[in-house]
Motif scaffolding. Structure first.
Motif, PDB file in Angstrom:
ATOM      1  N   HIS A 182     -15.308 -21.312   2.549  1.00  0.00           N
ATOM      2  CA  HIS A 182     -14.442 -20.387   2.662  1.00  0.00           C
ATOM      3  C   HIS A 182     -16.184 -19.547   2.188  1.00  0.00           C
ATOM      4  O   HIS A 182     -17.226 -20.087   1.670  1.00  0.00           O
ATOM      5  CB  HIS A 182     -13.774 -19.350   2.035  1.00  0.00           C
ATOM      6  CG  HIS A 182     -13.891 -17.883   2.372  1.00  0.00           C
ATOM      7  ND1 HIS A 182     -14.687 -17.123   1.753  1.00  0.00           N
ATOM      8  CD2 HIS A 182     -12.854 -16.766   2.967  1.00  0.00           C
ATOM      9  CE1 HIS A 182     -14.152 -15.955   2.147  1.00  0.00           C
ATOM     10  NE2 HIS A 182     -13.575 -15.568   2.872  1.00  0.00           N
ATOM     11  N   GLY A 201     -15.799 -15.505  11.618  1.00  0.00           N
ATOM     12  CA  GLY A 201     -16.436 -14.381  12.085  1.00  0.00           C
ATOM     13  C   GLY A 201     -17.559 -14.050  11.908  1.00  0.00           C
ATOM     14  O   GLY A 201     -18.682 -14.475  11.852  1.00  0.00           O
ATOM     15  N   HIS A 224     -15.603 -15.377  17.609  1.00  0.00           N
ATOM     16  CA  HIS A 224     -15.166 -14.070  16.754  1.00  0.00           C
ATOM     17  C   HIS A 224     -14.588 -13.284  17.712  1.00  0.00           C
ATOM     18  O   HIS A 224     -14.233 -13.842  19.277  1.00  0.00           O
ATOM     19  CB  HIS A 224     -16.428 -13.083  16.630  1.00  0.00           C
ATOM     20  CG  HIS A 224     -17.502 -12.595  17.923  1.00  0.00           C
ATOM     21  ND1 HIS A 224     -17.312 -12.382  18.335  1.00  0.00           N
ATOM     22  CD2 HIS A 224     -18.524 -13.279  17.950  1.00  0.00           C
ATOM     23  CE1 HIS A 224     -17.805 -12.211  19.707  1.00  0.00           C
ATOM     24  NE2 HIS A 224     -18.635 -13.467  19.070  1.00  0.00           N
ATOM     25  N   ASP A 243     -12.218 -16.475  19.910  1.00  0.00           N
ATOM     26  CA  ASP A 243     -11.051 -16.999  18.716  1.00  0.00           C
ATOM     27  C   ASP A 243     -10.893 -18.540  18.888  1.00  0.00           C
ATOM     28  O   ASP A 243     -10.803 -18.709  20.078  1.00  0.00           O
ATOM     29  CB  ASP A 243     -10.342 -15.505  18.618  1.00  0.00           C
ATOM     30  CG  ASP A 243     -10.517 -14.286  17.787  1.00  0.00           C
ATOM     31  OD1 ASP A 243     -11.187 -14.733  17.003  1.00  0.00           O
ATOM     32  OD2 ASP A 243      -9.530 -13.709  17.229  1.00  0.00           O
ATOM     33  N   TYR A 267     -15.143 -20.305   6.641  1.00  0.00           N
ATOM     34  CA  TYR A 267     -14.486 -19.152   7.448  1.00  0.00           C
ATOM     35  C   TYR A 267     -15.591 -17.854   6.523  1.00  0.00           C
ATOM     36  O   TYR A 267     -15.309 -17.845   5.333  1.00  0.00           O
ATOM     37  CB  TYR A 267     -13.067 -19.308   6.386  1.00  0.00           C
ATOM     38  CG  TYR A 267     -12.275 -20.346   7.271  1.00  0.00           C
ATOM     39  CD1 TYR A 267     -12.470 -21.577   6.773  1.00  0.00           C
ATOM     40  CD2 TYR A 267     -11.704 -19.667   8.134  1.00  0.00           C
ATOM     41  CE1 TYR A 267     -11.553 -22.755   7.067  1.00  0.00           C
ATOM     42  CE2 TYR A 267     -10.718 -20.681   8.934  1.00  0.00           C
ATOM     43  CZ  TYR A 267     -10.862 -22.345   8.112  1.00  0.00           C
ATOM     44  OH  TYR A 267      -9.638 -22.969   8.570  1.00  0.00           O
ATOM     45  N   THR A 269     -14.690 -15.209   6.780  1.00  0.00           N
ATOM     46  CA  THR A 269     -13.165 -13.987   7.400  1.00  0.00           C
ATOM     47  C   THR A 269     -12.113 -12.837   6.194  1.00  0.00           C
ATOM     48  O   THR A 269     -11.392 -11.963   6.152  1.00  0.00           O
ATOM     49  CB  THR A 269     -12.722 -15.387   7.892  1.00  0.00           C
ATOM     50  OG1 THR A 269     -12.094 -16.015   6.817  1.00  0.00           O
ATOM     51  CG2 THR A 269     -12.611 -15.308   8.997  1.00  0.00           C
TER      52      THR A 269
END
Ligand code: FAD
Length: 427
Positions: A182, A201, A224, A243, A267, A269
């Motif tokens: 992440h 993202g 995205h 996505d 990520y 996100t």
């Protein structure tokens, strides 16, 4: 009153300034789990936990420059010193917070290496009754492991909301054999050298990191759900896709039926609001990143001596922290009377209804962006405080659209504030 502030990031430091300097003569105690103030702005190359087993809080990456011009990032009465550039390195913001804390003598109130474990209303559910009201705050000295519980009349929660990763569940994620991380754990592009990377993202971090990772990686796909390609000019080794539908081994299948092979997934996100220290009796619910029940995204409707500073995003953050801190103190000191419980709930519902009508999803419950000017005015007018000059929100909105327009170059823009309603783009 005895007021506890949880966290010594920019929000906690702004709260401490106003609590400690109030004419009402409060006692202020700031609990900070780390050994340094500044929160997000403290760069730490470690990820995971620190030497005391405390999770690394910061999501700062090494190269970060602000994504807003410094002209709108200072505290009121304490702006960032003028120099040429508008977009400045993270270390300069950290220095600003530190200088501010020194200037207002805030540091003496901060207890470092103290992690708040529990906040509980005395008298239990329904709050501030029984046992004289107020709050019990249990804190661990992370160096010794010793716990202590103290009593406070009010609690200001300033624990930040960019530290707990939100990672969507992707079908087949367990079959992926490469590395998944992440953006919270991203520091530099070095580990991505020669890799094929999927960035999920396209918010501020996703866009920035795509660009940075592309300088080292062989190939980067940014996925995205924008209907059209983001118009920013990325380098040749970057492509945009829709996505992700599912992962299948090292193959990523996208919702438009295309697929690609990657060896690393980043990520970008976003994050989750979390207050792991609030006891159930505090009655705070967080669903889809909507924190409830709050009046003006700030004050607990059922426990008005508990507030959450800094929840709104896409804002002039330090100005907002300052305004929220002063608004809360005025209500706490009885200088301004809060509306009835019903009226506060109705106000919160009106705010959410307006968002639904504007097509905003539940995860945007605390998003301000174009609504920020109205929010600042509401708080200021209600509490009889000076308004935030409208130029601040105007420059914020200008900078946000420049970011989308020209990710590669927008940080070369230079702005000057001319007066309360006008800014100038110098370059
Ligand atoms: P934080 O800075 O997160 O501070 C919270 C503090 O609370 C931390 O010190 C933490 O250790 C402490 N804490 C947490 N839990 C506990 C506990 N249980 N007990 C004791 N202490 C605790 N904003 C901008 O305006 N411009 C930008 O350019 C910008 N760039 C950003 C880039 C990144 C990568 C990120 C992640 C954020 C960025 N932001 C930016 C947003 C930034 O987070 C805010 O500007 C602001 O600094 C948040 O301050 P805060 O005090 O609310 O939270």
């Amino acid at each position: 009153m005895r007021v506890a502030v949880i966290g010594a990031g920019a929000a906690g430091v702004a709260c401490a300034r106003h609590v400690a300097h109030s004419d009402a003569g409060h006692t202020c105690v700031v609990y900070e789990q780390n050994g340094q103030l500044g929160g997000t702005w403290v760069y730490d190359e470690r990820t995971g936990e620190n030497e005391y087993g405390v999770p690394i809080h910061t999501s700062m990456y090494k190269s970060l420059r602000t994504n807003l011009p410094k002209e709108i990032m200072g505290f009121p009465e304490f702006p960032i010193p003028k120099n040429e550039e508008s977009y400045i390195p993270a270390k300069d913001i950290l220095k600003l917070i530190d200088d501010y804390a020194t200037h207002y003598n805030v540091k003496q109130h901060i207890k470092f290496h103290r992690r708040v474990l529990r906040v509980h209303p005395r008298g239990g559910e329904g709050g501030d009754g029984g046992e004289g009201g107020g709050w019990e705050v249990t804190v661990r000295d992370v160096r010794t492991g010793e716990d202590a519980t103290e009593r406070f009349d009010a609690v200001m929660v300033c624990n930040g909301h960019y530290w707990k990763p939100y990672i969507p569940t992707l079908a087949g994620a367990e079959s992926f054999s490469g590395e998944q991380l992440h953006s919270h754990d991203y520091r530099t592009p070095l580990r991505f050298r020669g890799r094929r990377v999927l960035v999920i993202g396209a918010g501020p971090s996703g866009m920035d990191l795509t660009l940075e990772i592309a300088s080292a990686a062989e190939h980067v796909i940014m996925s995205h759900h924008h209907k059209e390609e983001i118009s920013t000019v990325f380098p040749n080794n970057v492509e945009q896709r829709y996505d992700v539908a599912r992962l299948n081994g090292d193959t990523v299948e996208f919702v438009d039926g295309t697929s690609a092979t990657v060896d690393t997934i980043l990520y970008a996100t976003g994050f989750l609001y979390d207050f792991p220290f609030l006891s159930e009796a505090c009655g705070v619910r967080v669903e889809h990143n909507h924190v409830r029940p709050l009046y003006k995204h700030l004050i607990h409707v059922d426990h008005p001596t508990l507030c959450f500073v800094g929840l709104p995003f896409y804002v002039c953050a330090f100005l907002l922290f300052d305004l929220q801190a002063r608004f809360f103190l005025r209500t706490l000191e009885g200088r301004v009377r809060l509306p009835s419980r019903q009226a506060m709930l109705a106000d919160a519902e009106r705010d959410q209804e307006q968002r639904r009508r504007a097509g905003l999803g539940p995860r945007q419950a605390h998003m301000l962006g174009p609504m920020q000017g109205d929010y600042y005015d509401e708080l200021a007018d209600f509490a009889g405080l000076p308004r935030v000059p409208p130029v601040m929100a105007a420059l914020h909105n200008e900078s946000s659209s420049r970011f989308l327009e020209d990710l590669v170059h927008y940080r070369s823009d230079i702005y000057r504030i001319v007066d309360d309603s006008t800014f100038l783009k110098v370059k």
